[in-house]
Design an enzyme around this catalytic site. Structure first.
Site, short mmCIF file in Angstrom:
data_model
loop_
_atom_site.label_atom_id
_atom_site.label_comp_id
_atom_site.label_asym_id
_atom_site.label_seq_id
_atom_site.Cartn_x
_atom_site.Cartn_y
_atom_site.Cartn_z
N GLU A 255 -18.74 4.37 -0.02
CA GLU A 255 -17.84 3.80 -1.12
C GLU A 255 -18.94 3.29 -2.57
O GLU A 255 -18.36 3.40 -3.43
CB GLU A 255 -17.65 2.32 -0.53
N ARG B 214 0.66 -1.03 -0.10
CA ARG B 214 0.16 -0.01 -0.08
C ARG B 214 1.08 1.15 -0.09
O ARG B 214 0.48 2.29 -0.55
CB ARG B 214 -0.80 0.06 1.20
#
Ligand SMILES: Cc1ncc(C[n+]2csc(CCOP(=O)(O)OP(=O)(O)O)c2C)c(N)n1
Ligand SMILES: [Mg+2]
Lengths: 278, 313
Positions: free
Chosen positions: B55, B8
């Site tokens: 989302e 990440r």
């Protein structure tokens, strides 16, 4: 609006309604009720409001339209055909196995469709993305979207409403087709989403309430929306589900049912008779 | 010991870097500090948009922005990107084949202490069933950076899976080649093939050494791209080594192991044993004991490799 322009729009809308019946009848399926209720607004958008090019559907600077209540694409297809995006003869192939006219809007294969839709609640988010992109690219195009009143029960609609106000998407104008009905009955009985004007206002939108079958009111609302700065606009349009076909009006049962041959003939006759009066 | 960087971190750095080279925009859902899109935000504040904890809308907004010609990245945890917004990804992003890049972080059991609700072990399965979706699962920081650039250059939807935990840098950034859809043989071998993806690539390399001590020669293949999967490379490996073990930090149902098995049962049916989580949810804990508890270690690969070799005709 002058009477000639009004009469032209009324005539075009009646032809769009004839197209809706032709599509749904020949498909033996589809959604006439909500197509008929949004027909005047879609007609206004494509024939008086939006800057589009039927011979160049993907033109970069065009205004965009997202039919968030995608099941009512018979109205949109009929308007696009009327406008010249594709042949009117193709309307009778709606929902057929070898047709590009899919049961719900298909951006990849249908000229003039700016976004695929059909899963309720999603189109308004895509419209927000287009409006945001327009601002980032310094484009002057506007983005239009149409929602159902039943659709407003979807949580995603309110996520998108928050987003549009937060990013001050004043190039976005949504219309909510307040026909009072969804599949299982009256929206107020299934899961009451009202008061929708207050809700959208509370979410930071400019709200205009109109009769969604009155072209003067439709015109005034879309003109007003263009003057609003720093906020998206919601046009809350009171409509009649099934509008223009007497036996379908205000009947939840005609949400997603095709007319039989007799019913079809009657609907066509009623609409033709109406055109005669114009 | 090799330097350790979470994929990440590499993702966030790559976004910041490529934001200067390509015209990308980035959306996040209140997790920019965690997904590391914060690095992009710092360098390109006017191209970063927080969507709040929403989302579904974020994926739809990205679809619309892509429809209007932009290259949007969207980030959240794998659970909420692939999970919460699955249908938005399918219908708003993939059905119209829009150019949206999903950078999903905190995938798999290596989320650690946050536990089962945040340990997505199903995202590869969900994403690879969607027509036209490219699915990538980088093994280290070098591959993560390459995957981001490949995603930008690819036209169409892409799902990228990144991890929370720092993992060793396996590859040499100076001569690293990357192509979507290509697996890479990291080490030759003749008795068994270990096909691995993501953090399990490191375990596969360790397993190869352990197997060598026991006289078993294992080939190691790194499959960063799970879809489209490298059919040729896997088929050749199955033909040449006669059995295969797959390794992924994901459920054995529907993910990478399933993808490999689907290919091989059509092209070269040999024993295929899968290392992954076994139809269970995760739980809280530190990463190393979690990897042991859920059977995601080099030793688990070794055990399955020996069984696979024994199953050969
Ligand atoms: C997410 C989702 N859930 C369910 C449906 C099935 N569905 C199609 S139309 C409809 C009712 C829509 O009602 P409304 O929004 O009021 O539309 P209109 O009255 O304008 O036809 C439903 C539930 C769907 N298309 N999408
Ligand atoms: Mg309704």
């Amino acid at each position: 609006m002058d009477s000639v322009a009004r009469r032209e729009l009324q005539k075009t809308a009646a032809n769009v309604r004839l197209g809706i019946l032709e599509e749904v009848f020949n498909a033996s399926s589809g959604h006439p009720g909500g197509s008929l209720s949004i027909a005047d607004i879609i007609t206004y958008l494509y024939f008086a409001e939006m800057n589009v090019r039927p011979d160049e559907p993907d033109w970069d600077d065009r205004d965009r339209f997202v039919l968030s209540k995608g099941h009512t694409c018979p109205a949109l297809y009929a308007a696009l055909a009327e406008k010249g995006f594709f042949p009117k003869e193709d309307l009778k192939t709606f929902r057929h196995i070898d047709s590009y006219l899919q049961g719900h809007p298909d951006k990849k294969h249908i000229p003039g469709i700016d976004m695929s839709s059909g899963s309720l609640g999603q189109g308004i988010s895509a419209a927000c993305g287009m409006a945001l992109a327009g601002k980032l690219q310094n484009k002057s195009y506007r983005v239009y979207t149409a929602l159902g009143d039943g659709e407003s029960q979807e949580g995603q609609v309110w996520e998108a409403a928050m987003f549009a106000a937060h990013y001050k998407l004043d190039n976005l104008c949504a219309v909510l087709d307040f026909n009072g009905l969804q599949i299982d009955g009256a929206v107020t009985e299934v899961m009451n989403p009202t008061p929708l004007d207050d809700k959208f206002r509370a979410f930071g939108w400019h709200v205009i309430v109109i009769d969604g079958h009155d072209f003067d009111q439709i015109e005034a609302a879309y003109n007003e929306a263009k003057t609003v700065k720093g906020q998206p606009t919601l046009i809350l349009a009171k409509t009649v589900k099934g509008k223009g076909v007497s036996y379908m009006e205000n009947k939840a049962g005609w949400h997603g049912k095709a007319p039989n041959a007799d019913e079809y003939a009657q609907g066509v006759a009623e609409l033709n008779a109406y055109i005669e009066t114009l | 010991m090799a330097e350790k960087i979470a994929t990440r971190e590499a993702y966030g750095s790559a976004l910041a870097e490529f934001g200067h080279k390509y015209n990308i925009i980035v959306f996040d859902a209140d997790l920019a500090e965690a997904t590391k899109t914060i690095k992009f935000k710092k360098e390109h504040p006017d191209k970063f948009f927080d969507c709040g904890i929403a989302e579904s809308n974020m994926l739809g907004v990205a679809a619309g922005a892509a429809a209007a010609g932009m290259i949007p990245f969207v980030s959240s945890f794998a659970m909420f990107a692939a999970g919460r917004a699955f249908e938005q990804i399918r219908n708003s992003v993939a059905y119209p084949q829009l150019n949206v890049k999903i950078g999903a972080t905190h995938a798999g059991i290596t989320v650690g202490e946050d536990g089962a609700t945040h340990q997505c072990l199903e995202d590869l399965a969900l994403m690879r069933t969607i027509p036209g979706m490219v699915v990538m699962n980088p093994a280290d920081a070098v591959e993560a950076r390459a995957a981001v650039e490949a995603a930008i250059l690819h036209k169409g939807p892409v799902y990228m899976r990144f991890g929370r935990a720092a993992v060793p840098v396996l590859f040499d950034a100076n001569n690293f080649k990357f192509e979507i859809g290509r697996g890479v043989v990291l080490a030759e071998g003749s008795d068994v093939t270990i096909a691995a993806t993501g953090v399990m690539v490191e375990q596969a390399l360790i397993a190869r050494d352990l197997l060598a001590n026991e006289g078993i020669s294992a080939r190691v293949i790194n499959c960063c791209t799970i879809k489209p999967i490298d059919r040729e490379l896997l088929t050749a490996a199955a033909q040449e080594t006669g059995c295969v073990v797959t390794a992924e930090e994901h459920s054995v149902i529907g993910g990478f192991g399933s993808a490999v098995a689907e290919v091989l049962c059509e092209t070269c049916p040999v024993p295929v044993l899968r290392v992954g989580t076994e139809d269970v949810f995760g739980r809280s804990g530190k990463v190393p004991p979690l990897m042991e508890l859920y059977g995601l270690t080099a030793q688990n690969i070794v055990d399955k490799a020996k069984r696979a070799v024994a199953m050969k005709k």
